[in-house]
Design an enzyme around this catalytic site. Structure first.
Site, PDB file in Angstrom:
ATOM      1  N   CYS B  11       0.846  -1.197   0.000  1.00 30.46           N
ATOM      2  CA  CYS B  11       0.000   0.000   0.000  1.00 30.46           C
ATOM      3  C   CYS B  11       0.883   1.249   0.000  1.00 30.46           C
ATOM      4  O   CYS B  11       2.106   1.143   0.085  1.00 30.46           O
ATOM      5  CB  CYS B  11      -0.912  -0.025   1.219  1.00 30.46           C
ATOM      6  SG  CYS B  11      -0.018   0.275   2.728  1.00 30.46           S
ATOM      7  N   CYS B  14       3.660   1.500   2.549  1.00 30.33           N
ATOM      8  CA  CYS B  14       4.774   0.578   2.326  1.00 30.33           C
ATOM      9  C   CYS B  14       5.733   1.168   1.284  1.00 30.33           C
ATOM     10  O   CYS B  14       6.951   1.132   1.449  1.00 30.33           O
ATOM     11  CB  CYS B  14       4.243  -0.760   1.822  1.00 30.33           C
ATOM     12  SG  CYS B  14       2.946  -1.462   2.833  1.00 30.33           S
TER      13      CYS B  14
END
Lengths: 127, 78
Positions: B11, B14
């Protein structure tokens, strides 16, 4: 869905049967998410993922447990954590409350928050 | 060589952590092998719960939030 073999996964419809047979639902979404929309089932505890490492022992080891969240991704990690910590009767519910709502299964709160087209990153502590 | 892993389902948080690692390495000229781990089975091996997670030589350094460049630079100095 996620490619793994550590945790058994079931769908929302199968989860309904497990609940009828006395399974405990463990919702690992954060408090703000649960306050907006909650699962409405007889046996339910909410342990937010951000507190899970400290509180997982609140989950009984001798009971059937179904891990749930918004999309099934975070609950899968929590289920894997429990399996790695000796829990034998844990499964993950795929697709989370998003599919649960689509199926018309019981909830408490505002279902309009569950449009089902936003990714898991829509909420505050998504992944 | 230093092994750095950024674990998470891929996501935005990250990706930001991963990019911050690359920036910190550039600023410090430290050599490291940097890996992005999105495989759920691997994440489960490390009992990952909240993500993203920053690991250095298999030790969790930051979890459940974005690791900032300055913070990573401090960790690299240790």
């Amino acid at each position: 869905m996620e490619n793994q073999s550590l945790v058994k996964e079931i769908c929302p419809t199968t989860t309904q049967e497990w609940i009828k047979n006395g399974a405990l639902l463990v919702d690992i979404r954060e408090k703000d998410e649960v306050e907006q929309l909650a699962y409405d089932v007889p046996l339910l505890i909410n342990i937010p993922l951000s507190e899970f490492e400290d509180r997982y022992t609140e989950i009984p080891k001798d009971k059937e447990v179904v891990m749930v969240c918004k999309s099934g991704a975070r609950s899968l990690r929590a289920a894997g954590f429990l399996v790695n910590h000796g829990y034998k009767h844990v499964v993950n519910m795929q697709h989370g409350i998003t599919r649960w709502v689509q199926k018309g299964f019981p909830t408490k709160g505002d279902v309009s928050t569950e449009t089902g087209n936003d990714s898991c990153c829509a909420s505050s502590a998504c992944c | 060589m230093l092994q750095i892993k950024v674990l998470g389902p891929g996501c935005p948080k990250c990706k930001t952590t991963y990019n911050n690692v690359l920036e910190a390495l550039k600023q410090t000229n430290v050599e490291a092998n940097v890996e992005k781990v999105e495989d759920i089975e691997e994440m489960m091996k490390y009992n990952i719960l909240t993500t993203p997670v920053l690991m250095m030589n298999d030790q969790i350094k930051v979890k459940g939030r974005i690791a900032q460049v300055s913070e990573i630079i401090e960790l690299l100095k240790k």
